[in-house]
Design an enzyme around this catalytic site. Sequence first.
Site, PDB file in Angstrom:
ATOM      1  N   SER A   1     -11.596  -1.876   0.626  1.00  0.00           N
ATOM      2  CA  SER A   1     -10.392  -1.812   0.839  1.00  0.00           C
ATOM      3  C   SER A   1     -10.295  -2.463   2.521  1.00  0.00           C
ATOM      4  O   SER A   1      -9.260  -2.720   2.929  1.00  0.00           O
ATOM      5  CB  SER A   1      -9.992  -0.327   1.225  1.00  0.00           C
ATOM      6  OG  SER A   1      -9.249   0.170  -0.110  1.00  0.00           O
TER       7      SER A   1
ATOM      8  N   HIS B   1      -3.973   4.999   4.055  1.00  0.00           N
ATOM      9  CA  HIS B   1      -4.623   3.769   3.788  1.00  0.00           C
ATOM     10  C   HIS B   1      -3.892   2.421   4.225  1.00  0.00           C
ATOM     11  O   HIS B   1      -4.701   1.516   5.010  1.00  0.00           O
ATOM     12  CB  HIS B   1      -4.689   3.694   2.318  1.00  0.00           C
ATOM     13  CG  HIS B   1      -5.623   2.816   1.574  1.00  0.00           C
ATOM     14  ND1 HIS B   1      -5.400   1.656   0.872  1.00  0.00           N
ATOM     15  CD2 HIS B   1      -7.013   2.762   1.698  1.00  0.00           C
ATOM     16  CE1 HIS B   1      -6.388   1.086   0.613  1.00  0.00           C
ATOM     17  NE2 HIS B   1      -7.417   1.438   1.061  1.00  0.00           N
TER      18      HIS B   1
ATOM     19  N   ASP C   1       0.779  -0.904  -0.082  1.00  0.00           N
ATOM     20  CA  ASP C   1      -0.065  -0.158  -0.077  1.00  0.00           C
ATOM     21  C   ASP C   1       0.769   1.330   0.005  1.00  0.00           C
ATOM     22  O   ASP C   1       2.015   1.083  -0.563  1.00  0.00           O
ATOM     23  CB  ASP C   1      -0.964  -0.074   1.408  1.00  0.00           C
ATOM     24  CG  ASP C   1      -2.376   0.742   0.832  1.00  0.00           C
ATOM     25  OD1 ASP C   1      -2.292   1.839   0.678  1.00  0.00           O
ATOM     26  OD2 ASP C   1      -3.438  -0.073   0.872  1.00  0.00           O
TER      27      ASP C   1
END
Length: 946
Positions: free
Chosen positions: A376, A204, A163
């Site tokens: 996600s 994230h 990520d």
Amino acid sequence: MYNIPLYLSAILFSFSVWNIVAEEYSNSWAVRINGGHEVANQIAKRHGFKFVSQTPFDDIYHFKSPIHPERSRRAATYHHNKLKSDPQILHADQQVIKTRHKRDLVEPAPSSESSKPELSYSPPVDPYWSHQWYLQATETTMNVIPAWIMGVSGKGVVVSVLDDGLEYKHSDLQANYDPHASFDYNSEDTDPSPRPDYSNTNKHGTRCAGEIAALKNDLCITGIAFNSSIGGIRMLDGAVTDMVEGSSLGYRPQHIDIYSSSWGPEDDGRTVDGPGSLAKKAFEDGVNRGRSGLGSIFVWASGNGGIHDSCNCDGYALSIYTISVSSVSQSNDSPWYSEKCSSTLTSTYSSGQNSQGKVISTDLKNSCTTQHTGTSASAPMAAGILALALEVNPHLTWRDIQHLVVLSSRSNGLHGTWTKNAMGYKVSPEFGFGVLDTYTLINRARNWITVGDQHSCSEQPDADQPMSLSGKNTILIKTTTDGCNYSQEKDTHVNSLEHVQVILSLTINSGTRGKIEISLCSPAGTKSVILQNRIYDTNKQGFNQWPLMSTHFWGERPQGEWQLSITSTDYTTATVGSIEFVFYGTNEQPPSLDCIPDSCHSECISSCANELSSGCDTCKNYRIRDTWDCVTECPSGYYPDTINKVCLNCSLNCNKCNSTHPTVCVECKQNFTLTNNSCSPLCPAGSYFNHDSDFHCQPCHESCLACIGGDNRECTSCSVGLFPLDGVCIDPVTECGDRMYKDSYSSCKPCPLGCLRCTSHDNCLECTKESHSLEHMCNMDCPGGFFYQKATHKCEECHPTCLTCMNGSDPTDCLTCTDGYQLSLEKACLPCCDFKHLLTACCNCTRDPKVSFKNTCSLIKLREESLLGELRYILMHTKPNTLIGWLVAFFVILVIGVIFLFFSFLYIFPKTKNCCPKSKVYNALPINHFQSLEDMQEMNFNKYES
């Protein structure tokens, strides 16, 4: 079904108007060179490139051009040709920058939380635990708590999140952080920390990691696999190229078990994109060579394109090597952002409408968030659950995991479009095979039998099939297969399906690609839509060898006729260039599929892994934690957890215990007695209590009369005739230990204090470092008349004139003198004498208080102990050869003579008392008390010379 205002949908996809986007080129090249690291480095310098690193792939290296822009609309043809022209370079590929999106959503305002029921199972104490609704024991659950109750927490499993970075110093992650599972491909270093900015753009990866491995503590949340190791590969915060993706997916496949990815091509409803050559190679190498040949596990978020997109146009989500994960909302619906596709394998819970629960996780700056959303959040949940399965059975292959996911995903209660295939599996384009059930997964994983090798069978369409599609029409393309069972290649025989691919090339003649819909029907009649309409896909080119894929035929036999339907939903016309059907599966049906509900144990509900009581997917009544058996009632030594339907252990040695307070014993096991609500052992004499034995009372060692363990060093008392020494019962007839000796009765007795080895109580052979040897004994201090000799560790005698001495036997080391001797200024003991003996080696001891130098002695007078001796010394050592020299000598002699006459007058009638008899003056003085006259003169020569 999808309650989304039209204007919101329009805003979400308004950026998808343009059909063609020009490629952007980076200043990076993937270069294949034989010869190793040094050769590649030399070639890079020769052509003006910078050698960056070796990729995870054999003989492929990363070069950068320092003079080419990092981003450019134009390919660097000149630089590229320089590399291609080099005969040592086998292949060079300038890297194209790819558009990759994280699959989270815009954060809406937080919703109010409803209260959750209390659990009899002791829950984590993390502050946000009560907000983790998707892990609680309610209707919307993935059955994670029962797995925790069974003692499974991901220990020993390594998960890496690919990520935008990982805040590994976060207090809820740091203890589980694994630096060997982490790297930064955006900055080419080993620190995966996110790049900080004002808006916390790179949050994230940290959020995804918290779902997997956040510690079970008093901070933030509890991760699903809270004892697993977590790593982070930073690769989204920069120019993402095929080489960056391939290197990330192929990073340390022998160390990392699970790769979790919540990103992919744009979810704009018009993009068709997938992995490049290096990323494809990373997938293939991972499943074939990763985890020592068991295969790396790649978990992927299916996408957030909603009803206007399809994950069958996402080459990562539809890969046969990935586990594509979709989302389920708190109301058990398909969320508005979730994409439909036939490649989805399973689902986990995530956000839904604004009023519904979101996902709670770790966040940047050592904080927590209640607003993690989208697919996600679903993919990391699946990665954490799979980590639990690998802890239970680390020998599972990547295809074992996929089979277990299919078997352990439940469809009941989910509001979707369900189809039951010929093997009885219920499958949906919204959820795959359903929401992942953790408890069922780890139960099946424990005794899983590895599936057979993967085979693939390829077929072409039958002859004379229609290949042209006109407006608002459907063409049917058929192929017939025998599963390649008559092929000479045995690794092509397929009799039980897993994945089915349709590799399609199609050219749009008029209209747009988004108006094409494609479905596939198996010989058993199962239909799967492998490409939905996409209203924003206005591409006019079509597909080029695109591998559409479906998992909906899992377990079916491939033999028979397959039908591919291609439909134009408006006036689009197209020409089919080529079609290839590829069937993946096994030669024989996996053993896990042989068990049907009729053969399950009577304590099972509906399905099972085998006919044993431990093979039930779900128990009718209770499951025993230690054995996994399903039982009607909890047996002795267990108490029932009625909410989670598990038999848990009472405290040690309890036969029955209080179910609300399991540490309170009601009845003890055999050979134990109940004392203060606990069970204590009752072991007979000569035995001890052994926790590791089924028969808890075990005999002591044969040398022990009583003991605390079975070893001969754990005796508390000895058998008759044995003697205890440091917990060991020894036979004094055969051996005594250090600091011991055998007496006349053959018993071991301790040596005297300070003695290391001895033969009796008064004969020491060796002293300890803290004591000194003296006449076969060890003393801590030397007696009077002796001093401690460091070299020999013994007490040695002082000089005979010394009563006590300091550091040796020299006469100048005296501290006090024996009777008849007096201590001189030089610490020597000299005999006492009167004036008449002044010329001899003695010391004046006058008691006349008028004498100024009473009781003082000096070796300076020992040159002959007289003023005449001083004069003789000067005459012997002074050799004047000039008139001045003779005059000086005469003057010195004159002065000494005057002084001599003066002292003679004072002492002509002295009132003295001889300190020692005359007869003893010379006899008492040892021969070696002083050296020769010459030595004494030499001793003080330097003083007179100076």
